[in-house]
Design an enzyme around this catalytic site. Structure first.
Site, PDB file in Angstrom:
ATOM      1  N   PRO A  40      -3.473  -6.789  -0.215  1.00  0.00           N
ATOM      2  CA  PRO A  40      -3.018  -7.232  -1.542  1.00  0.00           C
ATOM      3  C   PRO A  40      -2.088  -6.210  -2.195  1.00  0.00           C
ATOM      4  CG  PRO A  40      -5.321  -6.555  -1.628  1.00  0.00           C
ATOM      5  CD  PRO A  40      -4.910  -6.514  -0.190  1.00  0.00           C
ATOM      6  N   GLU A  41      -1.100  -6.706  -2.903  1.00  0.00           N
ATOM      7  CA  GLU A  41      -0.174  -5.843  -3.656  1.00  0.00           C
ATOM      8  C   GLU A  41      -0.365  -6.125  -5.148  1.00  0.00           C
ATOM      9  OE1 GLU A  41       3.717  -6.073  -1.693  1.00  0.00           O
ATOM     10  OE2 GLU A  41       2.693  -6.265   0.223  1.00  0.00           O
TER      11      GLU A  41
ATOM     12  N   LYS B   8      -4.017  -0.281  -6.808  1.00  0.00           N
ATOM     13  CA  LYS B   8      -5.177  -1.008  -6.280  1.00  0.00           C
ATOM     14  C   LYS B   8      -6.467  -0.651  -7.004  1.00  0.00           C
ATOM     15  CE  LYS B   8      -3.400  -2.184  -1.856  1.00  0.00           C
ATOM     16  NZ  LYS B   8      -2.539  -1.262  -1.161  1.00  0.00           N
TER      17      LYS B   8
ATOM     18  N   GLN C  77      -9.473  -0.319  -2.024  1.00  0.00           N
ATOM     19  CA  GLN C  77      -9.155   0.135  -0.665  1.00  0.00           C
ATOM     20  C   GLN C  77      -8.617  -1.034   0.149  1.00  0.00           C
ATOM     21  OE1 GLN C  77     -13.114   1.548  -1.083  1.00  0.00           O
ATOM     22  NE2 GLN C  77     -12.586   3.493  -0.120  1.00  0.00           N
TER      23      GLN C  77
ATOM     24  N   ARG D 148       6.078   0.718   8.209  1.00  0.00           N
ATOM     25  CA  ARG D 148       5.714  -0.683   7.954  1.00  0.00           C
ATOM     26  C   ARG D 148       6.910  -1.575   8.254  1.00  0.00           C
ATOM     27  NH1 ARG D 148       1.986  -0.837   3.643  1.00  0.00           N
ATOM     28  NH2 ARG D 148       1.658  -3.010   4.164  1.00  0.00           N
TER      29      ARG D 148
END
Ligand SMILES: [Zn+2]
Length: 273
Positions: free
Chosen positions: A2-3, A53, A70, A262
């Site tokens: 998730p962003e 996060k 996390q 990435r």
């Protein structure tokens, strides 16, 4: 993973049942945290804030619960007090008179006096949150020009939580594409116009993704793609995950490269060096 937009949506669902309410049950799954329950029980939640996060549950009497999702932490909200069946470990349970909010699996949790949160080791390192509604494009443009960021490649910067918290992999590809910028460029190579465009697209793309539940393409284009029969997963992004497919702006095939560890997707014609 998730962003920012996904984290903020999860936070919204928690906020909906907790903010303004008194928490009658506070249960920590980890033994080292259990002594905090009595400190928080019977107090009202004033706000749920996200910082990258991390999710902050603020209480009226000056304490906050810090929890970092996390890779695997997940919040669930249910009506009533009957807990859903789950194989995950429950790490935090907050119950009001009418609802339960449960955090599973995350282990990076602590209780902190609210005024001292800026000294928290994680929070002190990260930049402003990409979903902060008070953040404007001029703030981002000013940040891009700062010495410590101006010399980094855009590919590295747009994953760097110290630059903007909540930034992440799909947002990186989408924002750089919409700003027509090659990922190998650095803010110091950019014109004022490019900086402004990049700063504005950073907000447009992340806010659109939040509002639409993960779709970054403009509503008109999305509607067209839908009419053409594209499934939801095929009409979410301009470039991310679209390797080999034509760019919506120019028809060039989208390419995938690995940058800063990435995957990144781009159109070499629209994002020319
Ligand atoms: Zn293109």
């Amino acid at each position: 993973m998730p962003e920012g937009p996904e984290i903020r949506r999860a936070a919204d669902s928690v906020a909906k049942v907790l903010v303004g309410e008194t928490v009658n049950t506070v249960r920590f799954g980890l033994p080292r945290l259990r002594h905090n329950s009595s400190r928080l029980r019977g107090h009202r939640v004033t706000a749920i804030e996200t910082r990258g996060k991390a999710l902050l549950t603020h209480f009226e009497h000056g304490y906050s619960i810090y929890s970092h999702n996390q890779l695997y932490g997940v919040w669930r909200v249910v009506k009533g007090h009957k807990l859903p069946k789950s194989n995950r470990s429950m790490r935090l349970l907050l119950q009001t008179q009418t609802h339960s909010a449960i955090l599973y699996s995350a282990s990076d949790i602590c209780v902190w006096p609210t005024p001292e949160l800026s000294e928290h080791p994680f929070l002190s390192r990260i930049g402003p949150d990409i979903m902060d509604p008070t953040l404007n494009w001029k703030d981002i443009a000013a940040r891009l020009a700062e010495q410590k960021f101006a010399g980094k490649t855009l590919a590295a910067l747009y994953l760097d939580q110290a630059f903007l918290a909540g930034n992440g992999n799909y947002l990186r590809s989408e924002i750089l594409h919409r700003a027509n910028l090659p990922p190998s460029w650095r803010p110091r190579d950019l014109s004022r116009g490019d900086i402004g465009k990049l700063a504005r697209e950073t907000l447009v793309i992340s806010r659109r993704s939040y509002e639409s539940g993960g779709i970054t393409v403009a509503p008109r284009l999305e509607a067209t793609l839908k009419r053409q029969g594209a499934r939801r997963g095929q009409r979410r992004f301009y470039v991310f995950g679209r390797e080999g497919l034509p760019c919506y702006q120019c028809g060039t095939r989208i390419e995938r490269v690995d940058l800063a560890g990435r995957r990144l997707y781009l159109c070499h014609s629209c994002q020319q060096a």
